[in-house]
Design a protein around this motif. Structure first.
Motif, mmCIF file in Angstrom:
data_model
loop_
_atom_site.group_PDB
_atom_site.id
_atom_site.type_symbol
_atom_site.label_atom_id
_atom_site.label_comp_id
_atom_site.label_asym_id
_atom_site.label_seq_id
_atom_site.Cartn_x
_atom_site.Cartn_y
_atom_site.Cartn_z
ATOM 1 N N GLU A 28 15.206 -4.760 -18.595
ATOM 2 C CA GLU A 28 16.624 -4.934 -18.280
ATOM 3 C C GLU A 28 17.310 -3.598 -18.470
ATOM 4 N N ARG A 60 24.588 -5.584 -14.830
ATOM 5 C CA ARG A 60 24.672 -6.359 -13.583
ATOM 6 C C ARG A 60 25.890 -7.258 -13.592
ATOM 7 N N THR A 62 27.966 -10.581 -12.850
ATOM 8 C CA THR A 62 27.610 -11.990 -13.004
ATOM 9 C C THR A 62 27.639 -12.754 -11.680
ATOM 10 N N GLU A 64 26.514 -11.654 -8.283
ATOM 11 C CA GLU A 64 25.300 -11.560 -7.471
ATOM 12 C C GLU A 64 24.288 -10.587 -8.048
ATOM 13 N N ALA A 65 24.314 -10.380 -9.356
ATOM 14 C CA ALA A 65 23.373 -9.492 -10.047
ATOM 15 C C ALA A 65 23.379 -8.069 -9.489
ATOM 16 N N GLN A 66 24.501 -7.638 -8.962
ATOM 17 C CA GLN A 66 24.661 -6.266 -8.481
ATOM 18 C C GLN A 66 24.749 -5.327 -9.676
ATOM 19 N N ARG A 67 24.005 -4.211 -9.635
ATOM 20 C CA ARG A 67 24.065 -3.231 -10.717
ATOM 21 C C ARG A 67 25.397 -2.485 -10.689
#
Length: 150
Positions: A28, A60, A62, A64-67
């Protein structure tokens, strides 16, 4: 307890990215960001992810798990992290989002401690420090659909 960096470095660079192994054995990315809502020097913060001017969050959004940090630092404005894909904004100190597609969510936190000499330590029992920087070396930015300009 793993030494990471200093509060000064996080504030000067705007963020600090590192990689951990979580309790499930997966890598992670974690970001340290400036948190201006800190308590007095040397005191314990009431926020699980913030301590003496720095907060630690999983890297990320919450929604769409975009960094947040793709190798160029975390986009921030007025004490908020900005999702580079959809523009949701998260409070740097609490991790809470009250707008956009991620409204009503809070970023997953990582426990840190700041020493009297302003050194930041990873103290989260569920993670193991692996290295500074991203987990995969992929520094490509997101495909933005945000209406917010940086």
């Amino acid at each position: 307890m793993q030494e990471l960096t200093t509060v000064e470095t996080v504030h000067e660079e705007g963020s600090w990215l590192f990689t951990v192994r979580n309790q499930y054995g997966e890598q992670e990315e974690v970001i340290l960001v400036p948190c201006d809502d800190a308590t007095e020097q040397g005191s314990t913060s009431s926020r699980p992810a913030a301590d003496d001017g720095v907060a630690a969050w999983i890297n990320r959004c919450t929604h769409e798990a975009q960094r947040f940090d793709t190798g160029r630092g975390v986009p921030m404005r007025d004490g908020q992290l900005i999702c580079p894909r959809h523009g949701s904004m998260f409070d740097a100190c609490s991790g809470h989002c009250d707008n956009g597609d991620a409204a009503g969510t809070t970023l997953p936190s990582v426990d840190i401690t700041v020493s009297a000499d302003n050194t930041v330590y990873l103290t989260d029992d569920d993670t193991t420090f692996l290295h500074e920087g991203s987990s995969d070396g992929d520094d490509d930015g997101p495909d933005s659909t945000s209406h917010i300009s940086l």
